[in-house]
Scaffold this motif. Sequence first.
Motif, PDB file in Angstrom:
ATOM      1  N   ARG A  38       6.931  -6.943   1.712  1.00  0.00           N
ATOM      2  CA  ARG A  38       6.995  -5.524   1.393  1.00  0.00           C
ATOM      3  C   ARG A  38       7.664  -4.757   2.517  1.00  0.00           C
ATOM      4  O   ARG A  38       7.656  -5.176   3.669  1.00  0.00           O
ATOM      5  N   GLN A  39       8.227  -3.611   2.133  1.00  0.00           N
ATOM      6  CA  GLN A  39       8.888  -2.747   3.103  1.00  0.00           C
ATOM      7  C   GLN A  39       8.554  -1.305   2.796  1.00  0.00           C
ATOM      8  O   GLN A  39       8.892  -0.804   1.714  1.00  0.00           O
ATOM      9  N   ALA A  40       7.877  -0.674   3.745  1.00  0.00           N
ATOM     10  CA  ALA A  40       7.535   0.738   3.619  1.00  0.00           C
ATOM     11  C   ALA A  40       8.652   1.562   4.262  1.00  0.00           C
ATOM     12  O   ALA A  40       9.395   1.072   5.106  1.00  0.00           O
ATOM     13  N   LYS A  43       9.967   1.334   8.018  1.00  0.00           N
ATOM     14  CA  LYS A  43       9.368   0.144   8.629  1.00  0.00           C
ATOM     15  C   LYS A  43      10.171  -1.095   8.268  1.00  0.00           C
ATOM     16  O   LYS A  43      10.935  -1.102   7.306  1.00  0.00           O
ATOM     17  N   ARG A  45      10.660  -5.011   6.932  1.00  0.00           N
ATOM     18  CA  ARG A  45      10.068  -5.815   5.874  1.00  0.00           C
ATOM     19  C   ARG A  45       9.055  -6.779   6.498  1.00  0.00           C
ATOM     20  O   ARG A  45       9.321  -7.392   7.539  1.00  0.00           O
ATOM     21  N   THR A  90       1.386   1.170   0.125  1.00  0.00           N
ATOM     22  CA  THR A  90       2.573   1.741  -0.507  1.00  0.00           C
ATOM     23  C   THR A  90       3.842   1.178   0.123  1.00  0.00           C
ATOM     24  O   THR A  90       4.016   1.232   1.344  1.00  0.00           O
ATOM     25  N   ALA A  91       4.715   0.621  -0.731  1.00  0.00           N
ATOM     26  CA  ALA A  91       5.937  -0.011  -0.240  1.00  0.00           C
ATOM     27  C   ALA A  91       6.734  -0.538  -1.430  1.00  0.00           C
ATOM     28  O   ALA A  91       6.236  -0.547  -2.561  1.00  0.00           O
ATOM     29  N   TYR A  93       7.906  -3.899  -2.933  1.00  0.00           N
ATOM     30  CA  TYR A  93       7.483  -5.287  -2.833  1.00  0.00           C
ATOM     31  C   TYR A  93       8.599  -6.192  -3.354  1.00  0.00           C
ATOM     32  O   TYR A  93       9.129  -5.980  -4.453  1.00  0.00           O
ATOM     33  N   GLN A 110       8.583  -0.977  -6.785  1.00  0.00           N
ATOM     34  CA  GLN A 110       7.870   0.033  -5.990  1.00  0.00           C
ATOM     35  C   GLN A 110       6.387   0.045  -6.342  1.00  0.00           C
ATOM     36  O   GLN A 110       6.014   0.092  -7.522  1.00  0.00           O
TER      37      GLN A 110
END
Length: 115
Positions: A38-40, A43, A45, A90-91, A93, A110
């Motif tokens: 995941r990547q918010a 930020k 991954r 929350t991110a 995926y 998302q």
Amino acid sequence: QVQLVESGGGLVQPGGSLRLSCAASRNVNSINVMGWYRQAPGKERELVAVITTGRTTHYADSVKGRFTISRDNSDNTAYLQMNSLKPEDTAVYYCNAVLGNRAYWGQGTQVTVSS
């Protein structure tokens, strides 16, 4: 080669659940490792969970006890069951597959956890 298509993301309240699916274009039993990352916003991954052909699993500390990764050879799909979701989950995926010495990625789905 393998193509990956994720689905199942959406908006959920804190404490809720979602199940993400990753449909592969080939039998998942032929894929060495499948995983979810995941990547918010703002930020890098990060790894969420991985599963091998032998069903060995590994989870990030932040999701242990809440998320479960699985793979189903009958429908060429990997899943991520997410329970007790938190706003920090929350991110976007992404599904990942390692085949031989190459890694493949899906387009992402998302997940938003908010009241």
